[in-house]
Design a protein around this motif. Sequence first.
Motif, PDB file in Angstrom:
ATOM      1  N   TRP A 127     -27.403  22.643  -4.555  1.00 54.26           N
ATOM      2  CA  TRP A 127     -27.106  21.337  -3.946  1.00 54.26           C
ATOM      3  C   TRP A 127     -25.930  20.969  -4.280  1.00 54.26           C
ATOM      4  O   TRP A 127     -25.071  20.395  -3.232  1.00 54.26           O
ATOM      5  CB  TRP A 127     -28.311  20.451  -4.450  1.00 54.26           C
ATOM      6  N   GLY A 128     -25.601  20.763  -5.539  1.00 51.18           N
ATOM      7  CA  GLY A 128     -24.208  20.226  -6.073  1.00 51.18           C
ATOM      8  C   GLY A 128     -22.879  21.005  -5.181  1.00 51.18           C
ATOM      9  O   GLY A 128     -22.033  20.443  -4.644  1.00 51.18           O
ATOM     10  N   ARG A 129     -23.096  22.125  -5.330  1.00 50.38           N
ATOM     11  CA  ARG A 129     -21.924  22.960  -4.517  1.00 50.38           C
ATOM     12  C   ARG A 129     -21.827  22.783  -3.099  1.00 50.38           C
ATOM     13  O   ARG A 129     -20.840  22.714  -2.636  1.00 50.38           O
ATOM     14  CB  ARG A 129     -22.260  24.606  -4.818  1.00 50.38           C
ATOM     15  N   GLU A 130     -23.078  22.838  -2.503  1.00 53.45           N
ATOM     16  CA  GLU A 130     -23.095  22.598  -1.031  1.00 53.45           C
ATOM     17  C   GLU A 130     -22.592  21.359  -0.905  1.00 53.45           C
ATOM     18  O   GLU A 130     -22.100  21.099   0.373  1.00 53.45           O
ATOM     19  CB  GLU A 130     -24.590  22.768  -0.449  1.00 53.45           C
ATOM     20  N   ASN A 131     -22.656  20.302  -1.573  1.00 56.52           N
ATOM     21  CA  ASN A 131     -22.291  18.959  -1.425  1.00 56.52           C
ATOM     22  C   ASN A 131     -21.061  18.682  -1.841  1.00 56.52           C
ATOM     23  O   ASN A 131     -20.490  17.435  -2.155  1.00 56.52           O
ATOM     24  CB  ASN A 131     -23.308  17.963  -1.703  1.00 56.52           C
ATOM     25  N   GLY A 132     -20.056  19.551  -2.392  1.00 55.01           N
ATOM     26  CA  GLY A 132     -18.618  19.534  -2.683  1.00 55.01           C
ATOM     27  C   GLY A 132     -18.571  19.115  -4.344  1.00 55.01           C
ATOM     28  O   GLY A 132     -17.354  18.691  -4.637  1.00 55.01           O
ATOM     29  N   TYR A 133     -19.549  19.258  -4.942  1.00 52.54           N
ATOM     30  CA  TYR A 133     -19.365  18.895  -6.343  1.00 52.54           C
ATOM     31  C   TYR A 133     -18.984  20.135  -7.090  1.00 52.54           C
ATOM     32  O   TYR A 133     -19.286  21.377  -6.607  1.00 52.54           O
ATOM     33  CB  TYR A 133     -20.702  18.463  -7.039  1.00 52.54           C
ATOM     34  N   VAL A 134     -18.426  20.090  -8.158  1.00 50.36           N
ATOM     35  CA  VAL A 134     -17.835  21.292  -9.061  1.00 50.36           C
ATOM     36  C   VAL A 134     -18.900  21.401 -10.104  1.00 50.36           C
ATOM     37  O   VAL A 134     -19.159  20.447 -11.084  1.00 50.36           O
ATOM     38  CB  VAL A 134     -16.567  21.072  -9.695  1.00 50.36           C
TER      39      VAL A 134
ATOM     40  N   ALA B   9     -30.617  12.024  -3.305  1.00 54.99           N
ATOM     41  CA  ALA B   9     -30.635  12.512  -2.134  1.00 54.99           C
ATOM     42  C   ALA B   9     -31.956  13.108  -1.824  1.00 54.99           C
ATOM     43  O   ALA B   9     -32.554  13.221  -0.817  1.00 54.99           O
ATOM     44  CB  ALA B   9     -29.498  13.886  -2.124  1.00 54.99           C
ATOM     45  N   LYS B  10     -32.753  13.621  -2.834  1.00 59.60           N
ATOM     46  CA  LYS B  10     -34.099  14.206  -2.848  1.00 59.60           C
ATOM     47  C   LYS B  10     -35.133  13.128  -3.157  1.00 59.60           C
ATOM     48  O   LYS B  10     -36.489  13.352  -2.725  1.00 59.60           O
ATOM     49  CB  LYS B  10     -34.211  15.233  -3.978  1.00 59.60           C
ATOM     50  N   GLY B  11     -34.959  11.670  -3.345  1.00 64.02           N
ATOM     51  CA  GLY B  11     -35.930  10.916  -3.664  1.00 64.02           C
ATOM     52  C   GLY B  11     -36.608  11.033  -4.861  1.00 64.02           C
ATOM     53  O   GLY B  11     -37.912  10.461  -4.809  1.00 64.02           O
ATOM     54  N   ILE B  12     -36.116  11.303  -5.739  1.00 67.55           N
ATOM     55  CA  ILE B  12     -36.900  11.847  -7.215  1.00 67.55           C
ATOM     56  C   ILE B  12     -36.827  10.533  -7.891  1.00 67.55           C
ATOM     57  O   ILE B  12     -35.667  10.053  -8.132  1.00 67.55           O
ATOM     58  CB  ILE B  12     -36.286  12.956  -7.812  1.00 67.55           C
TER      59      ILE B  12
ATOM     60  N   LYS C 155     -23.341  12.960 -12.847  1.00 68.84           N
ATOM     61  CA  LYS C 155     -22.967  12.464 -11.447  1.00 68.84           C
ATOM     62  C   LYS C 155     -23.827  13.231 -10.498  1.00 68.84           C
ATOM     63  O   LYS C 155     -24.288  12.710  -9.280  1.00 68.84           O
ATOM     64  CB  LYS C 155     -21.689  12.106 -11.046  1.00 68.84           C
ATOM     65  N   VAL C 156     -23.593  14.581 -10.758  1.00 67.24           N
ATOM     66  CA  VAL C 156     -24.551  15.700  -9.733  1.00 67.24           C
ATOM     67  C   VAL C 156     -25.913  15.399  -9.924  1.00 67.24           C
ATOM     68  O   VAL C 156     -26.850  15.251  -8.789  1.00 67.24           O
ATOM     69  CB  VAL C 156     -24.154  17.056 -10.071  1.00 67.24           C
TER      70      VAL C 156
ATOM     71  N   TRP D 218     -36.319  26.564 -12.080  1.00 69.97           N
ATOM     72  CA  TRP D 218     -35.981  26.287 -10.460  1.00 69.97           C
ATOM     73  C   TRP D 218     -35.197  25.027 -10.116  1.00 69.97           C
ATOM     74  O   TRP D 218     -34.429  24.935  -9.335  1.00 69.97           O
ATOM     75  CB  TRP D 218     -37.239  26.266  -9.841  1.00 69.97           C
ATOM     76  N   LEU D 219     -35.699  23.891 -10.990  1.00 70.04           N
ATOM     77  CA  LEU D 219     -34.815  22.770 -10.654  1.00 70.04           C
ATOM     78  C   LEU D 219     -33.285  22.807 -10.913  1.00 70.04           C
ATOM     79  O   LEU D 219     -32.539  22.061 -10.107  1.00 70.04           O
ATOM     80  CB  LEU D 219     -35.684  21.691 -11.495  1.00 70.04           C
ATOM     81  N   MET D 220     -33.115  23.328 -11.806  1.00 73.34           N
ATOM     82  CA  MET D 220     -31.692  23.443 -12.268  1.00 73.34           C
ATOM     83  C   MET D 220     -30.804  24.281 -11.440  1.00 73.34           C
ATOM     84  O   MET D 220     -29.711  23.838 -10.982  1.00 73.34           O
ATOM     85  CB  MET D 220     -31.529  24.013 -13.794  1.00 73.34           C
ATOM     86  N   ARG D 221     -31.695  25.601 -10.991  1.00 79.87           N
ATOM     87  CA  ARG D 221     -30.852  26.332  -9.929  1.00 79.87           C
ATOM     88  C   ARG D 221     -30.593  25.346  -8.462  1.00 79.87           C
ATOM     89  O   ARG D 221     -29.502  25.451  -7.754  1.00 79.87           O
ATOM     90  CB  ARG D 221     -31.653  27.548  -9.680  1.00 79.87           C
ATOM     91  N   ASP D 222     -31.698  24.570  -8.149  1.00 81.74           N
ATOM     92  CA  ASP D 222     -31.576  24.163  -7.192  1.00 81.74           C
ATOM     93  C   ASP D 222     -30.689  22.816  -6.977  1.00 81.74           C
ATOM     94  O   ASP D 222     -30.055  22.518  -6.244  1.00 81.74           O
ATOM     95  CB  ASP D 222     -33.102  23.276  -6.582  1.00 81.74           C
ATOM     96  N   MET D 223     -30.395  22.154  -8.352  1.00 80.90           N
ATOM     97  CA  MET D 223     -29.622  21.155  -8.397  1.00 80.90           C
ATOM     98  C   MET D 223     -28.140  21.946  -8.308  1.00 80.90           C
ATOM     99  O   MET D 223     -27.209  21.268  -7.730  1.00 80.90           O
ATOM    100  CB  MET D 223     -29.913  20.593  -9.751  1.00 80.90           C
ATOM    101  N   ARG D 224     -27.897  22.906  -8.997  1.00 77.34           N
ATOM    102  CA  ARG D 224     -26.646  23.597  -9.016  1.00 77.34           C
ATOM    103  C   ARG D 224     -26.174  23.789  -7.427  1.00 77.34           C
ATOM    104  O   ARG D 224     -25.136  23.768  -7.109  1.00 77.34           O
ATOM    105  CB  ARG D 224     -26.584  24.721  -9.823  1.00 77.34           C
TER     106      ARG D 224
END
Length: 117
Positions: free
Chosen positions: A89-96, A114-117, A106-107, A81-87
């Motif tokens: 989030w990365g796409r939504e914020n302009g990362y490839v 951003a998530k405060g982890i 960097k992602v 789940w964390l990996m899916r969420d990270m991917r």
Amino acid sequence: MSDVDLEDVASWCLRQKWLGMREDNTQWQKREFLPQLLEVYQQERPKELKREAENAARRAEWDRIAADSRKAAERAAHQAWLMRDMRAWGRENGYVVGTRGRIPRKVIGAYKEAKGI
């Protein structure tokens, strides 16, 4: 003869269907089998208790293994789940970010910040 719990003897006899006697048997009617029964009981009951303890220990071990497996499955599901969420989030914020493979550091760093982890 040591102390014997007669209720335990009786329940043990019922479980064992001891001697296969029926009520019409003369030995049964005269209760002539009682000394023999107590002797067999005193020999066999400790063995039965030992087997029960071994079985309980085996069940406890299997329960522990099952609990460990459940925990591992929960951790794996959380990681997926964390990996899916990270991917996402990365796409939504302009990362490839690819759909498979490693997520760029960097992602990961930006996601954690951003998530405060």
